[in-house]
Design an enzyme around this catalytic site. Structure first.
Site, PDB file in Angstrom:
ATOM      1  N   ARG A  50       0.819  -1.220   0.000  1.00  0.00           N
ATOM      2  CA  ARG A  50       0.000   0.000   0.000  1.00  0.00           C
ATOM      3  C   ARG A  50       0.850   1.266   0.000  1.00  0.00           C
ATOM      4  O   ARG A  50       0.680   2.145  -0.852  1.00  0.00           O
ATOM      5  CB  ARG A  50      -0.913  -0.027   1.229  1.00  0.00           C
ATOM      6  CG  ARG A  50      -1.717   1.247   1.454  1.00  0.00           C
ATOM      7  CD  ARG A  50      -2.554   1.125   2.714  1.00  0.00           C
ATOM      8  NE  ARG A  50      -1.735   0.951   3.898  1.00  0.00           N
ATOM      9  CZ  ARG A  50      -1.255   1.951   4.637  1.00  0.00           C
ATOM     10  NH1 ARG A  50      -1.501   3.201   4.286  1.00  0.00           N
ATOM     11  NH2 ARG A  50      -0.529   1.719   5.724  1.00  0.00           N
TER      12      ARG A  50
ATOM     13  N   ASP B  22       9.564  -6.860  -4.869  1.00  0.00           N
ATOM     14  CA  ASP B  22       8.721  -7.351  -3.778  1.00  0.00           C
ATOM     15  C   ASP B  22       8.372  -8.808  -4.047  1.00  0.00           C
ATOM     16  O   ASP B  22       7.517  -9.103  -4.886  1.00  0.00           O
ATOM     17  CB  ASP B  22       7.446  -6.517  -3.659  1.00  0.00           C
ATOM     18  CG  ASP B  22       6.677  -6.829  -2.379  1.00  0.00           C
ATOM     19  OD1 ASP B  22       6.736  -7.976  -1.894  1.00  0.00           O
ATOM     20  OD2 ASP B  22       6.011  -5.914  -1.854  1.00  0.00           O
TER      21      ASP B  22
ATOM     22  N   ARG C  23      10.657   0.669   9.252  1.00  0.00           N
ATOM     23  CA  ARG C  23      11.082   0.313  10.607  1.00  0.00           C
ATOM     24  C   ARG C  23      12.594   0.387  10.673  1.00  0.00           C
ATOM     25  O   ARG C  23      13.300  -0.010   9.737  1.00  0.00           O
ATOM     26  CB  ARG C  23      10.615  -1.097  10.984  1.00  0.00           C
ATOM     27  CG  ARG C  23       9.133  -1.197  11.358  1.00  0.00           C
ATOM     28  CD  ARG C  23       8.840  -0.472  12.663  1.00  0.00           C
ATOM     29  NE  ARG C  23       7.453  -0.590  13.106  1.00  0.00           N
ATOM     30  CZ  ARG C  23       6.487   0.256  12.784  1.00  0.00           C
ATOM     31  NH1 ARG C  23       6.740   1.261  11.973  1.00  0.00           N
ATOM     32  NH2 ARG C  23       5.265   0.085  13.267  1.00  0.00           N
TER      33      ARG C  23
ATOM     34  N   ASP D 244      13.141   8.193   9.052  1.00  0.00           N
ATOM     35  CA  ASP D 244      12.131   8.561  10.043  1.00  0.00           C
ATOM     36  C   ASP D 244      12.073   7.554  11.183  1.00  0.00           C
ATOM     37  O   ASP D 244      11.330   7.752  12.145  1.00  0.00           O
ATOM     38  CB  ASP D 244      10.754   8.637   9.355  1.00  0.00           C
ATOM     39  CG  ASP D 244       9.647   9.094  10.289  1.00  0.00           C
ATOM     40  OD1 ASP D 244       9.848  10.103  10.984  1.00  0.00           O
ATOM     41  OD2 ASP D 244       8.588   8.429  10.328  1.00  0.00           O
TER      42      ASP D 244
ATOM     43  N   GLU E  69      14.187   2.253  19.123  1.00  0.00           N
ATOM     44  CA  GLU E  69      13.637   3.568  19.454  1.00  0.00           C
ATOM     45  C   GLU E  69      13.144   3.621  20.893  1.00  0.00           C
ATOM     46  O   GLU E  69      12.525   2.684  21.382  1.00  0.00           O
ATOM     47  CB  GLU E  69      12.486   3.905  18.505  1.00  0.00           C
ATOM     48  CG  GLU E  69      12.925   4.179  17.085  1.00  0.00           C
ATOM     49  CD  GLU E  69      11.741   4.487  16.173  1.00  0.00           C
ATOM     50  OE1 GLU E  69      10.640   4.764  16.685  1.00  0.00           O
ATOM     51  OE2 GLU E  69      11.916   4.428  14.940  1.00  0.00           O
TER      52      GLU E  69
ATOM     53  N   HIS F  54      10.086   9.362  13.888  1.00  0.00           N
ATOM     54  CA  HIS F  54       8.993   8.422  13.606  1.00  0.00           C
ATOM     55  C   HIS F  54       7.650   9.158  13.520  1.00  0.00           C
ATOM     56  O   HIS F  54       6.663   8.794  14.159  1.00  0.00           O
ATOM     57  CB  HIS F  54       8.924   7.328  14.676  1.00  0.00           C
ATOM     58  CG  HIS F  54       8.329   6.042  14.165  1.00  0.00           C
ATOM     59  ND1 HIS F  54       8.744   4.818  14.594  1.00  0.00           N
ATOM     60  CD2 HIS F  54       7.324   5.804  13.270  1.00  0.00           C
ATOM     61  CE1 HIS F  54       8.040   3.869  13.990  1.00  0.00           C
ATOM     62  NE2 HIS F  54       7.177   4.445  13.174  1.00  0.00           N
ATOM     63  N   ILE F  55       7.619  10.182  12.664  1.00  0.00           N
ATOM     64  CA  ILE F  55       6.412  10.998  12.528  1.00  0.00           C
ATOM     65  C   ILE F  55       5.667  10.712  11.226  1.00  0.00           C
ATOM     66  O   ILE F  55       4.745  11.452  10.862  1.00  0.00           O
ATOM     67  CB  ILE F  55       6.745  12.502  12.610  1.00  0.00           C
ATOM     68  CG1 ILE F  55       7.724  12.915  11.503  1.00  0.00           C
ATOM     69  CG2 ILE F  55       7.289  12.850  13.979  1.00  0.00           C
ATOM     70  CD1 ILE F  55       7.917  14.419  11.396  1.00  0.00           C
ATOM     71  N   GLY F  56       6.023   9.634  10.542  1.00  0.00           N
ATOM     72  CA  GLY F  56       5.384   9.327   9.267  1.00  0.00           C
ATOM     73  C   GLY F  56       3.873   9.303   9.349  1.00  0.00           C
ATOM     74  O   GLY F  56       3.176   9.804   8.471  1.00  0.00           O
TER      75      GLY F  56
END
Length: 359
Positions: A195, A215, A275, A299, A304, A331-333
């Site tokens: 996605r 993929d 990740r 990000d 973390e 990590h603000i995606g």
């Protein structure tokens, strides 16, 4: 079970940050409500990461009973957790030590697709239910924030926007100081064509990029015809930009390590909003320091910690402090007002359903 069909329920207008029927300060109004499940009324929810949490989600949790929605010091938090039936997190860690403090816990609510911040083995052993966005395409299909942030990071990186901004703040106005690059005409490699990967590809394709992808898990009929599917080796060799969009699994930890960075086209850019554990940070650091990569934007980081402990003496952080070709965000995606409210509300509804409480 208490045998009654109607009780007087105190409807509270919250002044503090803890909904609790038995203690002030509240404005109180009496309201008659049908009681269908008395034990559910006594449930207790603790929001462990309450900053700017969706008010409508908090109202839903209040249907279960008391809601604690402020950060508390150790002893006070322990008191709140001792009564909790539900804990609600974002990306905060759920460890064995935390679970030991919540003896009555029934549900962990996390509006995230990844669950690597939760000790899944211990949670399963205790019989605790996890409610998350994992597998909830009905919700995540409406969330575009991570793909937008990926493109924002990439544009900031290749157009060298942070450097220009700092230059102006220091009193400069030299447009030749940082000459950037453009998306149009570049080959962008999408690693992981699910996605988010496809959404990023759509944006960059519209900007004139050639899109290649790899993929092994995605069926070809779900991939647009304008994405050229390649082997990982060919993608690494051909791409000017690589963007990583892969679910974390035990078998793909550090899937980008020294071998992959050395196989990349010299002078390429690398972006990771998936990740942190997918990337060997020491290998990324070496690729930047040796100029193998022109730049990177990430990000997410390995191990973390919400308090930032993972940043101390981290070579990538130290590198970014003196080099403008590495961009770091915390990590603000998925962190926009709109997406957080939508996902937090959806998770709250699911928690009520899991606990047998109608909305």
């Amino acid at each position: 079970m208490v045998d009654m069909s109607l009780i007087l329920f105190l409807e509270m207008e919250k002044r503090g940050s803890v909904f609790r029927p038995h203690s002030p300060p509240y404005k109180l109004r009496f309201k008659s409500v049908l009681l269908t499940n008395w034990p559910n009324i006594m449930s207790y929810t603790v929001i462990l990461e309450p900053e700017q949490y969706s008010p409508s989600a908090l109202a839903l949790y209040a249907k279960l009973g008391s809601v604690s929605s402020e950060r508390l010091p150790g002893e006070r938090q322990a008191e709140e957790l001792a009564d909790a039936r539900v804990i609600v997190i974002r990306l905060g860690r759920v460890t064995k030590e935390l679970l030991d403090k919540v003896p009555n816990l029934q549900v962990i609510a996390s509006p995230t697709t990844g669950l690597n911040h939760i000790d899944l083995e211990d949670v399963e052993r205790r019989g605790i239910k996890i409610v998350s966005l994992k597998g909830r395409r009905d919700i995540t299909e409406k969330v575009y924030t991570t793909s937008e942030h990926t493109v924002a990071l990439l544009l900031s990186l290749i157009r060298r926007i942070p450097g220009f901004n700092q230059h102006v703040l220091q009193g400069g106005w030299d447009r030749q100081r940082f000459i950037g690059s453009e998306i149009s005409g570049k080959t962008v490699g999408i690693v992981g064509c699910g996605r988010l990967g496809i959404r990023v590809a759509e944006i960059l394709h519209a900007m004139g990029a050639r899109i290649v992808g790899t993929d092994p898990y995605q069926s070809k009929d779900k991939i647009p015809s304008w994405i050229e599917m390649l082997s990982e080796k060919d993608l690494l060799q051909q791409s000017d930009i690589i963007s990583l969009h892969v679910d974390l699994r035990p078998e793909n930890e550090h899937m980008f390590s020294k071998e992959q960075f050395q196989a990349m086209k010299p002078g390429a850019f690398f972006v990771n909003t998936s990740r942190g554990q997918l990337v060997d940070e020491s290998a990324l650091f070496d690729a930047l320091r040796s100029d193998r990569l022109a730049g990177a934007a990430i990000d997410v980081m390995d191990n973390e910690d919400p308090e930032g402990e993972h940043l101390k003496q981290n070579p990538l952080v130290e590198y970014a402090q003196t080099h403008e070709n590495l961009l770091l965000t915390p990590h603000i995606g998925g962190a926009t007002k709109e997406s957080m409210a939508m996902t937090e509300d959806a998770i709250a509804l699911e928690v009520l359903a899991v606990l047998g409480h109608s909305t």
